[in-house]
Design a protein around this motif. Structure first.
Motif, PDB file in Angstrom:
ATOM      1  N   GLU A 281       0.841  -1.199   0.000  1.00  0.00           N
ATOM      2  CA  GLU A 281       0.000   0.000   0.000  1.00  0.00           C
ATOM      3  C   GLU A 281       0.881   1.256   0.000  1.00  0.00           C
ATOM      4  OE1 GLU A 281      -3.133   2.611   0.099  1.00  0.00           O
ATOM      5  OE2 GLU A 281      -3.005   0.521  -0.545  1.00  0.00           O
ATOM      6  N   ALA A 282       1.891   1.271   0.889  1.00  0.00           N
ATOM      7  CA  ALA A 282       2.754   2.452   1.011  1.00  0.00           C
ATOM      8  C   ALA A 282       3.492   2.719  -0.304  1.00  0.00           C
ATOM      9  CB  ALA A 282       3.752   2.250   2.150  1.00  0.00           C
ATOM     10  N   HIS A 283       3.947   1.653  -0.955  1.00  0.00           N
ATOM     11  CA  HIS A 283       4.678   1.834  -2.209  1.00  0.00           C
ATOM     12  C   HIS A 283       3.732   2.342  -3.302  1.00  0.00           C
ATOM     13  CE1 HIS A 283       6.166   0.364  -6.177  1.00  0.00           C
ATOM     14  NE2 HIS A 283       7.248   0.997  -5.744  1.00  0.00           N
ATOM     15  N   HIS A 284       2.499   1.850  -3.268  1.00  0.00           N
ATOM     16  CA  HIS A 284       1.508   2.259  -4.270  1.00  0.00           C
ATOM     17  C   HIS A 284       1.262   3.769  -4.196  1.00  0.00           C
ATOM     18  CE1 HIS A 284      -1.602   1.101  -7.160  1.00  0.00           C
ATOM     19  NE2 HIS A 284      -2.284   2.127  -6.688  1.00  0.00           N
ATOM     20  N   GLN A 285       1.228   4.282  -2.959  1.00  0.00           N
ATOM     21  CA  GLN A 285       0.949   5.705  -2.758  1.00  0.00           C
ATOM     22  C   GLN A 285       2.146   6.595  -3.116  1.00  0.00           C
ATOM     23  OE1 GLN A 285      -2.006   6.639  -1.965  1.00  0.00           O
ATOM     24  NE2 GLN A 285      -2.820   4.613  -1.420  1.00  0.00           N
ATOM     25  N   HIS A 286       3.333   6.017  -3.183  1.00  0.00           N
ATOM     26  CA  HIS A 286       4.550   6.826  -3.290  1.00  0.00           C
ATOM     27  C   HIS A 286       4.929   7.121  -4.748  1.00  0.00           C
ATOM     28  CE1 HIS A 286       8.606   8.243  -2.357  1.00  0.00           C
ATOM     29  NE2 HIS A 286       9.067   7.417  -3.274  1.00  0.00           N
ATOM     30  N   GLU A 287       5.264   8.369  -5.020  1.00  0.00           N
ATOM     31  CA  GLU A 287       5.781   8.750  -6.347  1.00  0.00           C
ATOM     32  C   GLU A 287       7.293   8.842  -6.235  1.00  0.00           C
ATOM     33  OE1 GLU A 287       4.261   9.706  -9.365  1.00  0.00           O
ATOM     34  OE2 GLU A 287       2.499   8.724  -8.481  1.00  0.00           O
ATOM     35  N   ASP A 288       8.017   8.115  -7.075  1.00  0.00           N
ATOM     36  CA  ASP A 288       9.487   8.194  -6.995  1.00  0.00           C
ATOM     37  C   ASP A 288       9.987   9.593  -7.327  1.00  0.00           C
ATOM     38  OD1 ASP A 288      10.339   5.913  -5.984  1.00  0.00           O
ATOM     39  OD2 ASP A 288      11.192   5.057  -7.819  1.00  0.00           O
ATOM     40  N   ASN A 289      10.926  10.076  -6.501  1.00  0.00           N
ATOM     41  CA  ASN A 289      11.479  11.414  -6.707  1.00  0.00           C
ATOM     42  C   ASN A 289      12.996  11.329  -6.634  1.00  0.00           C
ATOM     43  OD1 ASN A 289      12.489  13.969  -6.459  1.00  0.00           O
ATOM     44  ND2 ASN A 289      11.289  14.507  -4.621  1.00  0.00           N
ATOM     45  N   PRO A 290      13.688  11.488  -7.786  1.00  0.00           N
ATOM     46  CA  PRO A 290      15.150  11.295  -7.803  1.00  0.00           C
ATOM     47  C   PRO A 290      15.888  12.314  -6.931  1.00  0.00           C
ATOM     48  CG  PRO A 290      14.334  12.050  -9.944  1.00  0.00           C
ATOM     49  CD  PRO A 290      13.120  11.746  -9.121  1.00  0.00           C
ATOM     50  N   ASP A 291      15.237  13.449  -6.618  1.00  0.00           N
ATOM     51  CA  ASP A 291      15.938  14.467  -5.819  1.00  0.00           C
ATOM     52  C   ASP A 291      15.535  14.416  -4.349  1.00  0.00           C
ATOM     53  OD1 ASP A 291      16.976  15.331  -8.237  1.00  0.00           O
ATOM     54  OD2 ASP A 291      15.177  16.563  -8.609  1.00  0.00           O
ATOM     55  N   LEU A 292      14.834  13.373  -3.956  1.00  0.00           N
ATOM     56  CA  LEU A 292      14.325  13.323  -2.577  1.00  0.00           C
ATOM     57  C   LEU A 292      15.464  13.376  -1.559  1.00  0.00           C
ATOM     58  CD1 LEU A 292      11.825  12.832  -0.735  1.00  0.00           C
ATOM     59  CD2 LEU A 292      12.250  10.387  -0.973  1.00  0.00           C
ATOM     60  N   GLN A 293      15.339  14.288  -0.592  1.00  0.00           N
ATOM     61  CA  GLN A 293      16.285  14.346   0.534  1.00  0.00           C
ATOM     62  C   GLN A 293      15.540  13.827   1.740  1.00  0.00           C
ATOM     63  OE1 GLN A 293      19.601  15.744   0.439  1.00  0.00           O
ATOM     64  NE2 GLN A 293      19.136  15.448  -1.735  1.00  0.00           N
ATOM     65  N   TYR A 294      16.124  12.888   2.449  1.00  0.00           N
ATOM     66  CA  TYR A 294      15.387  12.376   3.606  1.00  0.00           C
ATOM     67  C   TYR A 294      16.365  11.860   4.658  1.00  0.00           C
ATOM     68  CZ  TYR A 294      12.139   9.587   6.348  1.00  0.00           C
ATOM     69  OH  TYR A 294      11.411   9.059   7.380  1.00  0.00           O
ATOM     70  N   GLU A 295      16.242  12.370   5.856  1.00  0.00           N
ATOM     71  CA  GLU A 295      17.121  11.931   6.952  1.00  0.00           C
ATOM     72  C   GLU A 295      16.485  10.710   7.611  1.00  0.00           C
ATOM     73  OE1 GLU A 295      19.869  13.142   9.069  1.00  0.00           O
ATOM     74  OE2 GLU A 295      20.556  14.115   7.243  1.00  0.00           O
ATOM     75  N   TYR A 296      17.111   9.576   7.486  1.00  0.00           N
ATOM     76  CA  TYR A 296      16.543   8.397   8.152  1.00  0.00           C
ATOM     77  C   TYR A 296      17.532   7.900   9.214  1.00  0.00           C
ATOM     78  CZ  TYR A 296      19.621   5.861   4.866  1.00  0.00           C
ATOM     79  OH  TYR A 296      20.693   5.395   4.156  1.00  0.00           O
ATOM     80  N   PHE A 297      17.076   7.009  10.077  1.00  0.00           N
ATOM     81  CA  PHE A 297      17.974   6.476  11.108  1.00  0.00           C
ATOM     82  C   PHE A 297      18.785   5.326  10.525  1.00  0.00           C
ATOM     83  CE2 PHE A 297      14.754   8.374  13.996  1.00  0.00           C
ATOM     84  CZ  PHE A 297      15.615   9.219  14.696  1.00  0.00           C
ATOM     85  N   ASN A 298      20.062   5.592  10.265  1.00  0.00           N
ATOM     86  CA  ASN A 298      20.927   4.555   9.726  1.00  0.00           C
ATOM     87  C   ASN A 298      21.470   3.726  10.890  1.00  0.00           C
ATOM     88  OD1 ASN A 298      23.602   3.397   9.089  1.00  0.00           O
ATOM     89  ND2 ASN A 298      23.155   4.198   7.056  1.00  0.00           N
ATOM     90  N   ALA A 299      21.298   2.393  10.799  1.00  0.00           N
ATOM     91  CA  ALA A 299      21.602   1.514  11.935  1.00  0.00           C
ATOM     92  C   ALA A 299      23.023   1.678  12.473  1.00  0.00           C
ATOM     93  CB  ALA A 299      21.381   0.060  11.515  1.00  0.00           C
TER      94      ALA A 299
END
Length: 1025
Positions: A83-101
């Protein structure tokens, strides 16, 4: 002369010692008092025969339910991810801070959080091996060789954040869940609960979720694969090294449901393992390791004739498929070469067109692309994929690509097959979690499902990744109703391939207490532990998911393999629905088939259960305190109390077991007062010879009393968790209980424990079983015993051996005489007392070989041959120069070359058992011109024998007996590789799909016009079909 006339003395000594030691054991253990207490209840208890069929069916239903809950949690993750992937539009310039293990809570020189790090709250949690975790968030791990901020990864991480909510909900719904995760096809790995990962000393984390068993099994269908390796002269040097590494990586992607073989070719065809000429073998750990060793022996020379090699590969795949023995699903040929001078369309036409059942995956080794076009064409014309590998660093990524092609049909079919792995431990994961210092990880199985893109793009079918959750096998063990299985009974489970999931005789570690696992620990076949089942009747019935019963005589080893118990087992088995597993229960005939129920009031039971000397079996489930977060802190006794008094009605408890535990608590309560009386009486036990007294009952309840201060105990491990065989545990009763149960009721069994610390020969254990009734059908209700100092026990023996009938007290003979040697041995031939202290604990045959031999000839002792198919033997290994991946480098550096290493092998070894009937026997041994006599005399009410040997002329060293182990040789290895046992194929199979886009076949460089022209007629054919 002197010797034979003294037989009367020996009898006197034996009965004096027997009487003395029994009265000490009975007095301090309180065995008669306990027997009397159970007798008082004899009228009110019900003895029932255990119904094995019902028992195993109930157990299967419980296991089914547990597995179903885990699979549901996984399914919820699949739905959320799609579902989450279906809603998502790929964006090559996306900046996103995630928690890297790896980066969480890391700071730079100025003390600021590093990028992709950030503060991440972690708290220790005993449910996750005491690691510090975050129960509300997951972390993302990206393999060392990939860029953390690659747009593909950032987009994937961004949409998969939606899983956090589901991870948390799943864990709230089912608190027994451990790790839940999503492994992305792009290479990142999202894991819940959030935990910090630590690179190894080279700054590397060798973990890539895409080559894990659970990922590959969920993403692809079972496959038969032939790997062709070019070893012509042009492959010399670095190319051959890269080729070896490529083959090794391909092997990593094969699992237990796959079959393979490797052929090296130049102007001739060479099977890498000549013994497997023309066939395929199962891709289990043992077989893959075996082939890896052979890869190191490849060298390059001559010219490469690919046509013959391809023909051979097609022929094997076809023939093997016809036998129905392989995966009977997908088929592929992996071609590892530095180029092809022609297209070989005649070969493909002959064997593979028009169906194109076999996919071709060419891997072009090296930087040159002169011959790339031909290889690309092969891939495109046979539904495969072409890759070029120019450096060692490129190997992993390029090999992974073929999995996507293989998973296409499954993706187009949108089949969310649930897959279950065999029992394993992910060592890369536990290393990254720094688990090794924390008692090591335990075995588990993983349930996994693929995640697909639901966007209507083209019909390529896109695999987004795989979600999974781990199930510790401890969880399965908790469901086993141990008290219903009797003293020697056990439950076990196996996979569709016949491999053990759980079984009390599975030994995954090199040595007790060591953290290292054996290389083939996850593929031990049931027939290797239930080896008496020579025709695999039990194994094959279970593999084929039948329900039924089976029985056979078995020899179970105990006490680290030194002793053997013979019994007749009845097996009951059935399948666990919804999984590829089957479960079985073994009950031993005789007392093992009876259970009894006694009744006492709840008040009396709880009062006696709460006495300080009472403990319950650590790994048995009286109440399931894991299922609700609020119950986690409760001890078993607290939970029982809350449940029985009705204060926590929704606790899940085993009412029947608790009823019997309360009964046992009440019946054994008087012993506490009796023992305390003995301990307080100053005139008793003044030399502190008896150190501990203990009892255990059929419900896992135990009581202990120390007669000396804890710090003065000669053996401190006894009755603690350190002493694995001496305590109640998830899959066995204590050793002293098991052995007492096989003695004649009313007699004691004595032994020197073979403890881990070999120097610990300082104590003797005595134990006896308490029977409920006097007849054969009687269940055994409890066992009691004492631990005494060895020198106290020995002193009693030497005192008894000084007695005689002479009136003036001047004895003509005693053990002090030079001419005779006196020994006290047990029913397995181990020495408890001898004049030479250093011989204590040795096997009698190592000291008096000739006498032992005679005892065997006369039938006083019997030799039993045992087999161990999980043994390890030392093997001398030469050095090898093959390249290894990043993650293997550490292993490679730390192992000096040309050392011996432990390798799996099969061994055969003896154990000895006395015949119960020897009361007294004399024998003579002829030696050169003389005769040596000996007498063996049973010690009454025990498992012991006194042996007195005429000590003249001791030159009999030629007769030394040892407990030798025989290893089995190499020639068996080939038979074993070839021999394929029955297995049940996985239900689902998706080899190809008509709507598949076969033009997506590798490498960004455009196909040349000539090639396209060559492909056109092919495409026309496939469209018209």
């Amino acid at each position: 002369h002197l010797f034979s006339s003294a037989t009367l003395h020996y009898k006197l000594w034996a009965s004096a010692f027997g009487g003395e030691i029994k009265s000490i054991s009975a007095k301090y253990s309180g065995s008669q008092l306990l027997q009397k207490k159970y007798k008082e209840f004899e009228k009110s208890v019900r003895v029932e025969e255990i119904d094995g069929v019902k028992l195993v069916k109930n157990l299967a239903v419980k296991m089914e339910e547990m597995f179903r809950r885990k699979a549901e949690a996984t399914r919820r993750l699949v739905e959320a991810a799609e579902e989450a992937h279906h809603q998502h539009e790929d964006n090559p310039d996306l900046q996103y801070e995630y928690f890297n293990a790896v980066l969480i809570n890391e700071v730079d020189e100025e003390g600021n959080n590093v990028e992709l790090g950030g503060e991440f709250i972690l708290e220790p949690n005993d449910h996750f091996n005491n690691l510090s975790v975050n129960l509300s968030l997951s972390v993302v791990q990206v393999p060392t060789n990939m860029y953390n901020k690659d747009p593909d990864i950032v987009n994937g991480v961004y949409w998969s954040e939606a899983l956090n909510k589901v991870f948390v909900e799943n864990f709230e719904k089912d608190p027994t869940l451990i790790w839940q995760y999503f492994g992305s096809a792009k290479g990142f790995f999202r894991q819940y609960p959030g935990v910090k990962w630590h690179p190894d000393e080279h700054g590397v984390i060798g973990f890539d979720c895409r080559n894990r068993k659970w990922y590959i099994q969920a993403a692809t269908s079972p496959k038969d694969v032939v790997i062709l390796v070019d070893v012509s002269g042009s492959m010399k040097g670095l190319r051959l090294t890269i080729a070896r590494q490529t083959v090794s990586s391909i092997l990593d992607t094969l699992g237990d449901d796959d079959f393979f073989n490797i052929i090296a070719y130049n102007q001739e065809i060479h099977y890498v393992e000549p013994c497997l000429n023309g066939t395929l073998v199962r891709a289990d750990r043992t077989n893959k390791d075996h082939f890896r060793e052979h890869l190191d022996k490849l060298f390059a020379k001559g010219i490469g004739l690919l046509g013959e090699a391809l023909s051979e590969a097609f022929t094997i795949l076809n023939d093997f498929n016809q036998t129905g023995r392989g995966s009977v699903c997908s088929q592929a040929i992996m071609l590892v070469t530095d180029g092809a001078t022609e297209m070989y369309d005649d070969v493909f036409e002959k064997y593979n067109w028009p169906e194109r059942k076999v996919r071709i995956f060419p891997y072009l080794i090296g930087r040159e692309s002169a011959f790339a076009d031909n290889l690309k064409w092969m891939a495109c014309a046979n539904k495969g994929y072409f890759s070029q590998i120019s450096t060692l660093a490129d190997v992993q990524e390029n090999v992974m690509r073929y999995l996507h092609v293989m998973s296409r049909p499954k993706v187009i079919d949108h089949e969310h097959d649930t897959v279950w792995t065999e029992a394993y431990v992910d060592s890369a994961l536990s290393q990254a979690h720094k688990l090794n210092d924390k008692g090591g990880p335990s075995l588990m199985t993983t349930v996994a499902m693929p995640v697909f893109s639901t966007k209507n793009e083209t019909n390529q079918g896109i695999l987004l990744g795989v979600v999974g959750t781990d199930i510790p096998l401890q969880e399965l063990m908790k469901l086993i109703p141990k008290h219903m299985l009797g003293i020697h009974g056990y439950a076990f489970a196996i996979t569709n391939n016949g491999y053990i999931l759980i079984h009390p005789d599975l030994r995954p570690l090199y040595q007790e207490g060591q953290k290292r696992r054996k290389p083939n620990y996850s593929s031990v076949d049931l027939s290797e532990v239930e080896w008496e089942d020579k025709d695999d009747i039990l194994r094959n019935a279970m593999v084929n998911r039948r329900t039924g019963t089976f029985s056979m005589e078995v020899k179970k080893t105990v006490d680290r393999g030194r002793r053997v118990l013979k019994m007749h087992n009845d097996y009951y088995y059935t399948d666990i629905k919804g999984t590829p597993f089957s479960v079985g229960v073994a009950l031993s005939r005789g007392h093992g088939k009876y259970f009894f129920r006694g009744n006492v009031s709840v008040e009396a039971g709880l009062r006696d259960l709460e006495q300080p000397d009472v403990a319950l079996a650590d790994e048995w489930t009286y109440c399931n305190t894991e299922e609700e977060h609020e119950h986690r802190h409760l001890t078993q006794i607290q939970a029982i109390k809350l449940f029985m008094t009705g204060r926590r009605p929704h606790l899940k408890c085993d009412r029947e077991l608790i009823q019997e535990v309360l009964f046992d608590a009440v019946v054994t309560a008087p012993l506490e007062a009796y023992w305390t009386g003995l301990a307080l009486n100053k005139s008793e036990n003044s030399d502190k010879g008896v150190e501990i007294t203990f009892l255990g009952t059929r419900t896992g309840l135990s009581r202990t009393k120390l007669f000396v201060r804890a710090d003065q105990l000669s053996n401190k491990d006894f009755l603690t968790a350190e002493d694995k065989e001496g305590v109640f545990n998830a899959d066995h009763f204590p050793l002293w209980y098991k052995r007492a149960a096989e003695q004649v009721p009313g007699t004691f069994v004595y032994s020197i424990p073979f403890s881990t610390a070999l120097e610990n020969k300082s104590v003797v254990l005595a134990s006896t079983a308490i029977q409920l009734l006097d007849d054969r059908k009687s269940p055994i209700v409890a066992a009691v015993g004492i631990q005494m100092k060895l020198e106290f026990f020995q002193r009693k023996f030497w005192t008894a051996c000084r007695q005689c009938t002479a009136l003036d007290g001047k004895c003509s003979i005693s053990c002090d005489n030079e001419d005779i040697n006196c020994y006290l041995i047990d029913n397995n031939g181990f020495i408890l007392v001898t004049e030479d202290q250093s011989q204590t604990g040795l096997f009698f045959g190592e000291v008096e070989g000739a006498v032992m031999n005679k005892l065997l000839q006369m039938g006083s002792f019997k030799r039993i041959t045992l087999y161990d198919y999980q043994a390890l033997c030392e093997e001398y290994t030469g050095s090898s120069d093959s390249a290894r991946t990043l993650s293997d480098v550490t292993v490679f550096l730390s192992r000096p070359r040309g050392k011996t290493m432990m390798v799996p092998c099969d061994t055969e070894y003896p154990a000895f058992v006395s015949e119960r009937t020897i009361k007294e026997t004399t024998g003579n041994i002829d030696c050169d011109g003389c005769v040596r006599s000996f007498v063996i005399q049973q010690i009454p009410s025990s498992n012991l024998f006194m042996v007195v040997v005429d000590s003249k002329s001791l030159n009999l060293s030629s007769f030394i007996f040892t407990l030798d182990i025989f290893e089995h040789n190499e020639s068996l290895k080939c038979d074993r590789l070839k021999f394929q046992k029955d297995r049940k194929k996985p239900e689902s199979c998706h080899p190809f799909h008509p709507e598949e886009n076969a033009m997506e076949c590798g490498s960004a460089t455009r196909l040349s016009t000539a090639l396209t022209a060559a492909l056109l007629p092919l495409i026309a054919v496939s469209i018209s079909r």
